[in-house]
Design a protein around this motif. Sequence first.
Motif, PDB file in Angstrom:
ATOM      1  N   GLU A  32       0.834  -1.185   0.000  1.00 35.48           N
ATOM      2  CA  GLU A  32       0.000   0.000   0.000  1.00 35.48           C
ATOM      3  C   GLU A  32       0.878   1.247   0.000  1.00 35.48           C
ATOM      4  O   GLU A  32       1.897   1.297   0.670  1.00 35.48           O
ATOM      5  CB  GLU A  32      -0.938  -0.003   1.215  1.00 35.48           C
ATOM      6  CG  GLU A  32      -1.998  -1.091   1.149  1.00 35.48           C
ATOM      7  CD  GLU A  32      -3.142  -0.829   2.106  1.00 35.48           C
ATOM      8  OE1 GLU A  32      -3.035   0.147   2.892  1.00 35.48           O
ATOM      9  OE2 GLU A  32      -4.130  -1.569   2.068  1.00 35.48           O
ATOM     10  N   ARG A  33       0.462   2.227  -0.807  1.00 34.70           N
ATOM     11  CA  ARG A  33       1.187   3.502  -0.962  1.00 34.70           C
ATOM     12  C   ARG A  33       2.638   3.281  -1.406  1.00 34.70           C
ATOM     13  O   ARG A  33       3.518   4.069  -1.082  1.00 34.70           O
ATOM     14  CB  ARG A  33       1.169   4.300   0.341  1.00 34.70           C
ATOM     15  CG  ARG A  33      -0.224   4.608   0.877  1.00 34.70           C
ATOM     16  CD  ARG A  33      -0.131   5.498   2.107  1.00 34.70           C
ATOM     17  NE  ARG A  33      -1.433   5.798   2.661  1.00 34.70           N
ATOM     18  CZ  ARG A  33      -2.004   5.074   3.622  1.00 34.70           C
ATOM     19  NH1 ARG A  33      -1.380   4.014   4.103  1.00 34.70           N
ATOM     20  NH2 ARG A  33      -3.187   5.406   4.082  1.00 34.70           N
ATOM     21  N   GLY A  34       2.880   2.233  -2.145  1.00 33.68           N
ATOM     22  CA  GLY A  34       4.241   1.900  -2.556  1.00 33.68           C
ATOM     23  C   GLY A  34       4.871   2.907  -3.497  1.00 33.68           C
ATOM     24  O   GLY A  34       6.097   3.005  -3.576  1.00 33.68           O
ATOM     25  N   PHE A  35       4.044   3.668  -4.221  1.00 33.88           N
ATOM     26  CA  PHE A  35       4.569   4.603  -5.216  1.00 33.88           C
ATOM     27  C   PHE A  35       4.215   6.056  -4.886  1.00 33.88           C
ATOM     28  O   PHE A  35       4.344   6.932  -5.737  1.00 33.88           O
ATOM     29  CB  PHE A  35       4.001   4.262  -6.597  1.00 33.88           C
ATOM     30  CG  PHE A  35       4.230   2.841  -7.024  1.00 33.88           C
ATOM     31  CD1 PHE A  35       5.478   2.427  -7.466  1.00 33.88           C
ATOM     32  CD2 PHE A  35       3.206   1.904  -6.980  1.00 33.88           C
ATOM     33  CE1 PHE A  35       5.704   1.114  -7.866  1.00 33.88           C
ATOM     34  CE2 PHE A  35       3.407   0.589  -7.382  1.00 33.88           C
ATOM     35  CZ  PHE A  35       4.668   0.194  -7.822  1.00 33.88           C
ATOM     36  N   GLN A  36       3.779   6.329  -3.675  1.00 29.11           N
ATOM     37  CA  GLN A  36       3.240   7.654  -3.376  1.00 29.11           C
ATOM     38  C   GLN A  36       4.279   8.768  -3.483  1.00 29.11           C
ATOM     39  O   GLN A  36       3.920   9.945  -3.661  1.00 29.11           O
ATOM     40  CB  GLN A  36       2.603   7.673  -1.982  1.00 29.11           C
ATOM     41  CG  GLN A  36       3.572   7.497  -0.830  1.00 29.11           C
ATOM     42  CD  GLN A  36       2.862   7.613   0.517  1.00 29.11           C
ATOM     43  OE1 GLN A  36       1.674   7.930   0.577  1.00 29.11           O
ATOM     44  NE2 GLN A  36       3.586   7.358   1.592  1.00 29.11           N
ATOM     45  N   ALA A  37       5.580   8.435  -3.413  1.00 25.78           N
ATOM     46  CA  ALA A  37       6.614   9.457  -3.558  1.00 25.78           C
ATOM     47  C   ALA A  37       6.777   9.916  -5.006  1.00 25.78           C
ATOM     48  O   ALA A  37       7.373  10.959  -5.266  1.00 25.78           O
ATOM     49  CB  ALA A  37       7.955   8.930  -3.038  1.00 25.78           C
ATOM     50  N   LEU A  38       6.227   9.157  -5.948  1.00 23.73           N
ATOM     51  CA  LEU A  38       6.408   9.461  -7.371  1.00 23.73           C
ATOM     52  C   LEU A  38       5.308  10.394  -7.844  1.00 23.73           C
ATOM     53  O   LEU A  38       4.448  10.040  -8.654  1.00 23.73           O
ATOM     54  CB  LEU A  38       6.413   8.160  -8.179  1.00 23.73           C
ATOM     55  CG  LEU A  38       7.520   7.172  -7.808  1.00 23.73           C
ATOM     56  CD1 LEU A  38       7.355   5.870  -8.577  1.00 23.73           C
ATOM     57  CD2 LEU A  38       8.890   7.778  -8.079  1.00 23.73           C
ATOM     58  N   VAL A  39       5.363  11.617  -7.373  1.00 22.58           N
ATOM     59  CA  VAL A  39       4.279  12.569  -7.622  1.00 22.58           C
ATOM     60  C   VAL A  39       4.226  13.031  -9.078  1.00 22.58           C
ATOM     61  O   VAL A  39       3.199  13.562  -9.519  1.00 22.58           O
ATOM     62  CB  VAL A  39       4.434  13.791  -6.692  1.00 22.58           C
ATOM     63  CG1 VAL A  39       4.243  13.383  -5.248  1.00 22.58           C
ATOM     64  CG2 VAL A  39       5.806  14.451  -6.872  1.00 22.58           C
TER      65      VAL A  39
END
Length: 347
Positions: free
Chosen positions: A189-196
């Motif tokens: 979950e939220r594994g890619f959230q830094a890739l805005v």
Amino acid sequence: MLRVSMVLLQRQLVLCVWVCVSSALVVHSLPWSVSCPAGCVCQIKPWFSPQSFSCEVPTVDCNNLFLTQLPTPLPLDTHTLCLQSNLLSALETPLLQTLPNLTELDLSQNRFSSVRTLTSTQPQTPSLRSLLSLHMEENQLRAFSGLGSLLRLHLNNNHLTSIDPLWFTTLPCLQVLMLGGNPVEVLPERGFQALVSLRSLVLGGMGLKGLPERALEGLDSLESLSFYDNLLTTVPTQALRRLPGLKFLDLNKNRLKLGLNNMEELVAIERAAMENLPELTKLEITNNPRLSYIHPQAFFQLGRLESLMLNSNALTALHQHTVLSLPRLREVNPLTFFTFCYVTALF
């Protein structure tokens, strides 16, 4: 006689224009007079930026040379460095730091086990600030550390078995991420959230069986997403609802009943859009307020489809070929819409 001469002149002009246009379409590499590493080829070659702008750039091609370390001397103006199909397992970071214009680096088909071997651990030595595109397909990666200004990252067909959200915390500018072919069965979950800034994400051939509801949270800029050739049995609707800008979704070659519902940006379904889903038996395309067109051959090769749901769209017509291409179709909803359009098409 004058008429014949004019015809011949026209043909010559047409031939001249064709030759000129054809010559313009042929892209040639240009010589680059520098001290080139032994076995490598140094040329000025075409390059496409992440924004699809084309330009000619200094390129050093050292593919297929069985290299175990960086070749030298590398020209200082190197823009693109190709090191595909060698035996590299680490790179001399200080040497790469001497290439201020290095924008694209291809390390596919080598022996890297960690991207940390590309980055500097010294604060006073910044890590490849100009690098925009990194290709590392078919290596042996099991660990990853970011590169600050990177726009494209290709990590297909490595040995990644999980996704760590911390990998991407230093990649705020990344626009394209390709992770296909890695044996990752579950996304965090939220594994890619830094890739805005991410616009395209490829997760094909990973063995995914499902998605957590918040697996794609934070990808507000994502436009293209591929789950090609996984083991999905249902469309991950809850996860997809967290992608407000999604325009292209590839679910081909999965084992699922397909539902394309509640997609505000969906406007059309093009020809053979689902040609790699021959086992599909039920298709739901509902509640898409802007969907106004379905190509007559959009469902080509869906020979086993039995149920087609088309409720609450902006469709005003359905071509007869759309139905005739579905020999096992037993259920269509709304039926009144189907009957009206089908009869109209016959006349």
